[in-house]
Design an enzyme around this catalytic site. Structure first.
Site, PDB file in Angstrom:
ATOM      1  N   LYS A  31      -2.774   6.033  -4.478  1.00 33.06           N
ATOM      2  CA  LYS A  31      -3.941   6.896  -4.220  1.00 33.06           C
ATOM      3  C   LYS A  31      -3.735   8.281  -4.829  1.00 33.06           C
ATOM      4  O   LYS A  31      -2.605   8.776  -4.867  1.00 33.06           O
ATOM      5  CB  LYS A  31      -4.150   7.065  -2.701  1.00 33.06           C
ATOM      6  N   TYR A  50       2.845   9.852  -0.164  1.00 33.21           N
ATOM      7  CA  TYR A  50       3.910   9.296   0.690  1.00 33.21           C
ATOM      8  C   TYR A  50       5.312   9.575   0.130  1.00 33.21           C
ATOM      9  O   TYR A  50       6.300   9.381   0.833  1.00 33.21           O
ATOM     10  CB  TYR A  50       3.751   7.773   0.880  1.00 33.21           C
ATOM     11  N   HIS A  98      -7.823   9.273  -2.101  1.00 32.43           N
ATOM     12  CA  HIS A  98      -7.213   9.226  -0.762  1.00 32.43           C
ATOM     13  C   HIS A  98      -8.137   9.819   0.311  1.00 32.43           C
ATOM     14  O   HIS A  98      -8.283   9.249   1.389  1.00 32.43           O
ATOM     15  CB  HIS A  98      -5.877   9.990  -0.814  1.00 32.43           C
ATOM     16  N   ASP A 149       0.847  -1.193   0.000  1.00 27.84           N
ATOM     17  CA  ASP A 149       0.000   0.000   0.000  1.00 27.84           C
ATOM     18  C   ASP A 149       0.882   1.243   0.000  1.00 27.84           C
ATOM     19  O   ASP A 149       1.684   1.448   0.915  1.00 27.84           O
ATOM     20  CB  ASP A 149      -0.887   0.021   1.251  1.00 27.84           C
TER      21      ASP A 149
END
Ligand SMILES: NC(=O)c1ccc[n+]([C@@H]2O[C@H](COP(=O)([O-])OP(=O)(O)OC[C@H]3O[C@@H](n4cnc5c(N)ncnc54)[C@H](OP(=O)(O)O)[C@@H]3O)[C@@H](O)[C@H]2O)c1
Length: 278
Positions: free
Chosen positions: A78, A53, A111, A48
């Site tokens: 996402k 990120y 997200h 994931d």
């Protein structure tokens, strides 16, 4: 025993997702790549990540370095809040694909349910699915009200809702709503970022099952048929978090864990209340 490390759940889209995945929030660069390689060694096949990120390149590198066939691995990423809107989302997905060095994403998620823009963004996800850029599509941090607004406007149902879910944040109503709509729940922060590991109620259960706090929390979600994506960059913890398929929590102890709920959240934003998600 219900489920094994290679167990998958078939989604409403027909795509099968591994029940155990590795989370990667705050895992960066070489550390992230190494953590994923250890996870593959331990038997994980699901990663994931998210554009937000900043580690999609590191994830892509791990996939390349692993030598595993692409079809064996399930990758989620996402679309971030600043990239909502039809054209922006298409662009954002293409950029994620480039960074991941992949031809397709297994699961592409919205997200956060950004106010006023999420339906248009969903239309872009449908297009990405139809174009083969995503095998399946879903949402994250969508509460019942967000889903009630979205569902009448979709051609393709979201397959997944990825939400904060653990015994201390047991979103039972939302779980039941998603079950009714054939939307699979996926638990983020499934071990509450290790913040409840000294809770005596939890430690009592650890004693009974001779398991670590993380393992009890993960097994609880698995027995609710929910996908879990614990994050760690430490080899011993990555392995520990995968050793959850050799024991079963009794019905009585599941009820005890269900009773831990205190609406505890690790999140900065509350998707139930924050005006940006109204
Ligand atoms: N959709 C969203 O909005 C959203 C939000 C949050 C998270 N997520 C996703 O869900 C994943 C998991 O959630 P999370 O990272 O927030 O929380 P989490 O998985 O509940 O907890 C991760 C934390 O626990 C530590 N840890 C992991 N295993 C451990 C163990 N066995 N014993 C002791 N400590 C342990 C990790 O540290 P070390 O790494 O140092 O081991 C890390 O600090 C994320 O990584 C991300 O992929 C999505």
């Amino acid at each position: 025993m219900k489920y094994s490390i290679s167990s998958k759940i078939r989604l409403n889209s027909g795509v099968a997702i591994p029940m155990l995945g590795l989370g990667t929030w705050r895992a960066e660069g070489k550390e992230c790549t190494q953590a994923i390689l250890w996870a593959f060694e331990a038997g994980y096949r699901h990663i994931d990540t998210a554009a937000y990120y900043g580690n999609e390149e590191a994830v892509g590198k791990a996939i390349q370095d692993s030598g595993l066939d692409r079809e064996e691995i399930f990758v989620t990423t996402k679309v971030w809040n600043d990239d909502h809107g039809y054209d922006n989302t298409i662009k954002a997905c293409n950029n994620s694909l480039k960074r991941l060095n992949l031809d397709y994403i297994d699961l592409y998620l919205i997200h956060w349910p950004v106010s006023g823009r999420r339906i248009e963004t969903w239309k872009a996800l449908e297009k990405l699915l139809n174009d083969g850029k995503a095998r399946t599509i879903g949402v994250s941090n969508f509460m019942t009200s967000h889903l009630e607004e979205l569902l009448p406007n979709v051609e393709i149902l979201p397959a997944i809702n990825q939400i904060e879910f653990n015994p201390y944040q047991y979103q039972k109503g939302l779980h039941q709503y998603c079950l009714m709509k054939y939307i699979q729940l996926e638990a983020f922060a499934p071990i509450v970022r290790a913040r409840k590991f000294d809770d005596p109620k939890l430690l009592e259960l650890c004693k009974i099952y001779d398991k670590k706090p993380a393992q009890i929390l993960l097994r609880w979600a698995i027995q609710h048929d929910i996908i879990v994506i614990p994050k760690s960059v430490h080899k011993d913890r990555i392995i520990e978090n995968s050793m959850i398929f050799d024991f079963e929590i009794s019905d009585d102890d599941m009820t005890i864990l269900d009773g831990f709920n205190e609406d505890y959240s690790i999140l900065m934003w509350n998707p139930k209340k924050d005006p940006q998600f109204k």
